[in-house]
Design an enzyme around this catalytic site. Structure first.
Site, PDB file in Angstrom:
ATOM      1  N   GLU A 171      48.853 -63.606  51.493  1.00  0.00           N
ATOM      2  CA  GLU A 171      47.624 -64.121  51.927  1.00  0.00           C
ATOM      3  C   GLU A 171      46.301 -64.760  51.001  1.00  0.00           C
ATOM      4  O   GLU A 171      45.998 -63.708  50.291  1.00  0.00           O
ATOM      5  CB  GLU A 171      47.155 -62.024  52.231  1.00  0.00           C
ATOM      6  N   ASN A 203      39.304 -57.395  45.255  1.00  0.00           N
ATOM      7  CA  ASN A 203      37.967 -57.319  46.399  1.00  0.00           C
ATOM      8  C   ASN A 203      38.271 -55.581  46.470  1.00  0.00           C
ATOM      9  O   ASN A 203      37.253 -55.011  47.499  1.00  0.00           O
ATOM     10  CB  ASN A 203      37.769 -59.108  46.851  1.00  0.00           C
ATOM     11  N   GLU A 249      50.643 -58.688  57.028  1.00  0.00           N
ATOM     12  CA  GLU A 249      50.210 -56.935  56.739  1.00  0.00           C
ATOM     13  C   GLU A 249      49.813 -56.021  57.623  1.00  0.00           C
ATOM     14  O   GLU A 249      49.395 -56.544  58.193  1.00  0.00           O
ATOM     15  CB  GLU A 249      49.603 -57.348  54.942  1.00  0.00           C
ATOM     16  N   CYS A 251      38.121 -61.797  52.189  1.00  0.00           N
ATOM     17  CA  CYS A 251      38.772 -63.111  53.159  1.00  0.00           C
ATOM     18  C   CYS A 251      38.722 -63.205  54.055  1.00  0.00           C
ATOM     19  O   CYS A 251      38.461 -64.041  54.068  1.00  0.00           O
ATOM     20  CB  CYS A 251      40.626 -63.188  52.417  1.00  0.00           C
TER      21      CYS A 251
HETATM   22  P1  NAD Z   1      41.667 -67.098  40.746  1.00  0.00           P
HETATM   23  O1  NAD Z   1      42.122 -67.662  42.054  1.00  0.00           O
HETATM   24  O2  NAD Z   1      42.097 -67.127  39.330  1.00  0.00           O
HETATM   25  O3  NAD Z   1      42.619 -65.172  41.324  1.00  0.00           O
HETATM   26  C1  NAD Z   1      42.469 -64.813  42.510  1.00  0.00           C
HETATM   27  C2  NAD Z   1      43.553 -63.507  42.285  1.00  0.00           C
HETATM   28  O4  NAD Z   1      44.533 -63.848  41.651  1.00  0.00           O
HETATM   29  C3  NAD Z   1      43.233 -62.214  40.986  1.00  0.00           C
HETATM   30  O5  NAD Z   1      43.583 -61.373  41.328  1.00  0.00           O
HETATM   31  C4  NAD Z   1      43.537 -62.854  40.323  1.00  0.00           C
HETATM   32  O6  NAD Z   1      44.370 -61.569  39.461  1.00  0.00           O
HETATM   33  C5  NAD Z   1      45.480 -63.594  40.623  1.00  0.00           C
HETATM   34  N1  NAD Z   1      45.687 -64.496  39.914  1.00  0.00           N
HETATM   35  C6  NAD Z   1      44.919 -65.308  39.032  1.00  0.00           C
HETATM   36  N2  NAD Z   1      46.466 -66.033  38.687  1.00  0.00           N
HETATM   37  C7  NAD Z   1      47.912 -65.393  39.004  1.00  0.00           C
HETATM   38  C8  NAD Z   1      48.786 -65.883  38.636  1.00  0.00           C
HETATM   39  N3  NAD Z   1      49.252 -66.431  38.088  1.00  0.00           N
HETATM   40  N4  NAD Z   1      49.656 -65.007  39.337  1.00  0.00           N
HETATM   41  C9  NAD Z   1      49.366 -64.415  39.835  1.00  0.00           C
HETATM   42  N5  NAD Z   1      48.254 -63.663  40.073  1.00  0.00           N
HETATM   43  C10 NAD Z   1      47.397 -64.588  39.692  1.00  0.00           C
HETATM   44  O7  NAD Z   1      40.230 -66.178  41.096  1.00  0.00           O
HETATM   45  P2  NAD Z   1      39.258 -65.049  40.898  1.00  0.00           P
HETATM   46  O8  NAD Z   1      38.201 -65.914  40.361  1.00  0.00           O
HETATM   47  O9  NAD Z   1      39.215 -64.117  40.333  1.00  0.00           O
HETATM   48  O10 NAD Z   1      38.989 -65.231  42.840  1.00  0.00           O
HETATM   49  C11 NAD Z   1      38.685 -66.876  43.265  1.00  0.00           C
HETATM   50  C12 NAD Z   1      38.788 -66.757  44.485  1.00  0.00           C
HETATM   51  O11 NAD Z   1      39.772 -66.459  44.725  1.00  0.00           O
HETATM   52  C13 NAD Z   1      37.800 -66.185  45.774  1.00  0.00           C
HETATM   53  O12 NAD Z   1      36.660 -67.055  45.115  1.00  0.00           O
HETATM   54  C14 NAD Z   1      38.634 -66.397  46.387  1.00  0.00           C
HETATM   55  O13 NAD Z   1      38.742 -67.351  47.628  1.00  0.00           O
HETATM   56  C15 NAD Z   1      40.174 -65.871  45.805  1.00  0.00           C
HETATM   57  N6  NAD Z   1      40.345 -64.734  46.298  1.00  0.00           N
HETATM   58  C16 NAD Z   1      40.557 -64.411  48.097  1.00  0.00           C
HETATM   59  C17 NAD Z   1      41.149 -62.775  48.103  1.00  0.00           C
HETATM   60  C18 NAD Z   1      41.632 -62.594  48.931  1.00  0.00           C
HETATM   61  O14 NAD Z   1      41.431 -61.531  49.831  1.00  0.00           O
HETATM   62  N7  NAD Z   1      42.670 -64.039  49.818  1.00  0.00           N
HETATM   63  C19 NAD Z   1      41.119 -62.181  47.273  1.00  0.00           C
HETATM   64  C20 NAD Z   1      40.216 -62.232  46.102  1.00  0.00           C
HETATM   65  C21 NAD Z   1      40.701 -63.926  44.764  1.00  0.00           C
END
Ligand code: NAD
Length: 474
Positions: free
Chosen positions: A248, A150, A456, A282
């Site tokens: 985070e 994001n 951070e 977030c």
């Molecule tokens: P997701 O939960 O699979 O992934 C979230 C992030 O984690 C991605 O960048 C992904 O590459 C990474 N990731 C996933 N599995 C991992 C692992 N085993 N080890 C290391 N990194 C891993 O799903 P998504 O569809 O990418 O995002 C869905 C949800 O994640 C969103 O709805 C939001 O709630 C949350 N999100 C939060 C933030 C934030 O800034 N806190 C950022 C991106 C996504």
């Protein structure tokens, strides 16, 4: 324009060996290039490079680290237009937002570079005459960092700059969906003279990469930005070697609007903030609790302004909101809207996909839905806004604190007394009073409860990459 995607390992740009996945332009769905995926050999090389580089980088003076970081931040500012364009191509946000993000990233590098000069220890008065008690700060070691899609510039840079400033080496895995922005920032560090191996960039199947790096004893710290379930998984994995963690994670920020506000001013501020990055933030304002007496006019004006947002590709002039970053978010928005409707929510505007190419979703406002429905309890991470009324202070605080999230929170009021009372009562890591701006390089950014731990930014952001050592001498 869109760079070739390569790993950066031990100061060398390295091609992948055939496995990988295409990076999609969210405005069109078309492929921008192929992101290589690391295998065990690539990760072994990254671990070895980071371990070797740490031995010498930890001995550099803070002045030397600051000098390189100052140069890297200047280079990023010089290249801002190019990096912002790459960011918009791979992530989708309007180019104006991408420019601000890249400049912010340059400010983060500069700030950490300056702050590392002030990483003071302390002398503690001794109990026994002739003895000395010193507390020293030391870099924690090799860091493994995982950043999401994001904020392709800001999320990785907070980790890269913090680690490098503290004297750590780092292996970072940015999101495979937005890999190039991080790579362009890494190029700035490299061109600024950062020694080989201090900063290594890899991509890959996320679970494979994190599990592999997690097993390495030499990796002493994990920093992750992303969803709560993945954060929990990484915490469990980190337990096996007791690595330090910064998490985070997600948020579900309450916005509490009291009935003493200026309706027009508040609606304008909330709409501008909510639809930034199409709500994929977030700390995005998420659950809107509006006091009874201003509920009708505020909901109506907010919905009117939301409906007027101009959607389009991020690189097109006049675009106010770009596409969502990936097709998963569009599906998720559809599910949130469906559930809200089934639970009695009234859709004031939006509620559906927009256009017939790319991953666009309309700015959506839904009123009068129960606190228990998905939109009010799960992180939407998109441009869908639930609005509900409240009557009393105590009632709204209880509702605002009822979730397991605790990242950001916001309140709008003209009463100093009310604002102070809310800021004390809310369970969150950050609180905006009459503002949605809660993130700067010099202030701590982080959550409580299941939104994670650690910070951070701010002096706490540097401390996250330092161990304390107590030295007694007689
Ligand atoms: P997701 O939960 O699979 O992934 C979230 C992030 O984690 C991605 O960048 C992904 O590459 C990474 N990731 C996933 N599995 C991992 C692992 N085993 N080890 C290391 N990194 C891993 O799903 P998504 O569809 O990418 O995002 C869905 C949800 O994640 C969103 O709805 C939001 O709630 C949350 N999100 C939060 C933030 C934030 O800034 N806190 C950022 C991106 C996504």
């Amino acid at each position: 324009m869109y760079p070739t995607l390569q790993f950066l390992i031990d100061g060398e740009w390295r091609n992948g060996e055939g496995h990988g996945e295409p990076v999609l332009n969210p405005a069109t769905g078309a492929s921008l290039g192929d992101c290589p995926f690391a295998d065990e050999a690539v990760l072994d090389d990254a671990i070895a490079a980071a371990a070797t580089a740490f031995k010498s980088w930890r001995k550099t003076t803070a002045l030397e680290r600051a000098r390189i970081m100052r140069k890297a931040s200047d280079l990023l500012r010089e290249r801002a237009e190019h990096v912002a364009t790459v960011l918009t191509l791979e992530q989708g946000k309007p180019i104006g937002e991408a420019r601000l993000e890249v400049i912010y990233a340059a400010d983060v590098i500069e700030w950490y570079g300056e702050e590392c000069k002030r990483a003071y220890g302390r002398i503690v008065p001794a109990r026994v005459p002739g003895t000395r008690q010193m507390v020293m700060r030391e870099p924690v070691g090799v860091v493994a960092a995982f950043a999401p899609w994001n904020f392709p510039a800001l999320a990785p840079i907070r980790k890269m700059a913090g680690a490098v400033a503290a004297g750590c080496s780092i292996i970072i895995k940015p999101s495979e969906e937005t890999p190039a922005t991080c790579l362009e920032m890494a190029r700035c560090f490299q061109d600024a003279g950062l020694p080989a191996g201090v900063l290594n960039v890899v991509y890959g199947q996320p679970a494979f990469v994190s599990e592999y790096l997690m097993k390495a004893q030499v990796v002493r710290k994990i920093t992750f930005t992303g969803s709560v379930p993945v954060g929990k998984l990484l915490m469990r994995q980190a337990a096996d070697t007791l690595k330090r963690t910064t998490m985070e994670l997600g948020g579900h920020s309450p916005v509490i609007v009291f009935d003493d506000v200026d309706i027009e001013q508040t609606a304008q501020a909330l709409v501008a903030g909510k639809f930034r990055n199409a709500g994929q933030v977030c700390v995005s304002p998420t659950r809107f609790y509006i006091q009874q007496d201003v509920y009708e006019p505020l909901v109506a004006r907010f919905a009117e302004l939301a409906a007027a947002r101009r959607l389009g590709p991020g690189l097109e002039a006049g675009t106010e909101m770009g596409p969502l970053a990936n097709p998963r978010r569009v599906e998720a928005m559809e599910a949130f809207v469906r559930d809200a409707r089934e639970n009695g929510g009234k859709v004031m505007t939006g509620g559906a996909k927009h256009g017939n190419q790319g991953f666009f979703f309309q700015p959506t406002v839904i009123r009068d839905l129960p606190d228990t429905c998905k939109l009010m309890t799960q992180e939407p991470f998109g441009p869908v806004v639930p609005m509900v009324p409240f009557r009393t202070f105590d009632e709204v605080i209880e509702r605002a604190n009822s979730l397991n999230f605790g990242l950001a929170s916001y309140t709008f009021t003209n009463s100093l007394k009310t604002s102070q009372a809310v800021s004390e009562a809310i369970e969150a890591g950050m609180m905006g009073i009459n503002t949605l701006a809660v993130s700067t390089p010099e202030t701590p950014f982080g959550g409580v409860k299941e939104s994670g731990h650690g910070h951070e930014g701010g002096i706490e952001g540097l401390e996250a990459y330092q161990n304390l050592k107590f030295v007694a001498s007689a």
